[in-house]
Design an enzyme around this catalytic site. Structure first.
Site, mmCIF file in Angstrom:
data_model
loop_
_atom_site.group_PDB
_atom_site.id
_atom_site.type_symbol
_atom_site.label_atom_id
_atom_site.label_comp_id
_atom_site.label_asym_id
_atom_site.label_seq_id
_atom_site.Cartn_x
_atom_site.Cartn_y
_atom_site.Cartn_z
ATOM 1 N N ASP A 92 7.781 8.403 -4.840
ATOM 2 C CA ASP A 92 6.835 8.343 -3.726
ATOM 3 C C ASP A 92 6.704 6.889 -3.241
ATOM 4 O OD1 ASP A 92 4.606 8.886 -2.070
ATOM 5 O OD2 ASP A 92 3.232 8.416 -3.731
ATOM 6 N N ASP A 152 1.622 9.299 -6.982
ATOM 7 C CA ASP A 152 0.240 8.980 -7.385
ATOM 8 C C ASP A 152 -0.764 10.044 -6.936
ATOM 9 O OD1 ASP A 152 0.687 8.122 -4.649
ATOM 10 O OD2 ASP A 152 -1.304 7.234 -4.761
ATOM 11 N N ASP A 197 3.765 5.378 -0.849
ATOM 12 C CA ASP A 197 2.406 4.812 -0.836
ATOM 13 C C ASP A 197 1.738 5.028 -2.186
ATOM 14 O OD1 ASP A 197 2.578 4.053 1.888
ATOM 15 O OD2 ASP A 197 2.257 6.146 2.454
HETATM 16 MG MG MG Z 1 1.469 8.229 -2.767
#
Ligand code: MG
Length: 183
Positions: free
Chosen positions: A7, A137, A9
């Site tokens: 991922d 996240d 961000d």
């Molecule tokens: Mg993310």
């Protein structure tokens, strides 16, 4: 060789850090919730509803995603990960931001190297993408398919016992995969 989906961000790019900086610069009179005090992964959920439009205004600004800093250890970490498997960036665009997708591609080229332009999957639904591991996240990732990958939850606000963190930072992540893969 395992396929890693990484991922952007909150794993490679410091979305929250840039947001916090702009928020405090532009709205010094408004409340500020630092990362450590957030209880939800969604930034806006950590603020009263009347501030949500001001929050979205920052994230939707053209060029915003180009200005993010890499997270500590991210550049070195993704390079090390390429020694352990086939690595692809897998990122969901913020559709309200008109330059998000192209900024993400430019960001990857600038901070990680030109070759990453060809290793970027931009999709709103990560369950459609095949791979062995998704390092992300976001505590809960849903979509149209039963995911084929195993979600490795990267440190973020809003972690609960239902979704325990599996990588507290890049160093931890690389060491864990190194052990797992016997390297
Ligand atoms: Mg993310």
């Amino acid at each position: 060789m395992p396929v890693f989906l990484v991922d952007m961000d909150g794993v490679l790019a410091n979305f929250s850090g840039r947001f916090d900086q702009l928020w405090q610069e532009r709205h010094p009179d408004k409340p500020f919730t630092p990362w450590e005090e957030r209880t939800s992964w969604y930034i806006e959920d950590n603020y009263p509803e009347e501030l949500h439009d001001l929050i979205f205004e920052i994230a939707r600004e053209p060029g915003y995603f180009r200005t993010l800093d890499p997270l500590p250890g991210a550049v070195e970490g993704i390079n090390k990960l390429t020694e352990l498997g086939d690595v692809w960036i897998c990122t969901a665009p913020l559709t309200g931001n008109p330059t998000c997708a192209s900024d993400k591609m430019d960001w990857a080229a600038e901070h990680l190297g030109e070759q990453w332009r060809k290793r970027l999957v931009i999709t709103k639904d990560k369950t459609l993408v095949r791979g062995d591991f998704l390092i992300d996240d976001k505590p809960l990732i849903k979509g149209s398919m039963v995911p084929q990958w195993t979600h490795i939850l990267f440190q973020s606000p809003g972690i609960t016992e239902d979704h325990p963190v599996q990588a507290k930072d890049w160093d931890h992540l690389i060491k864990s995969f190194g052990r797992l893969l016997g390297k």
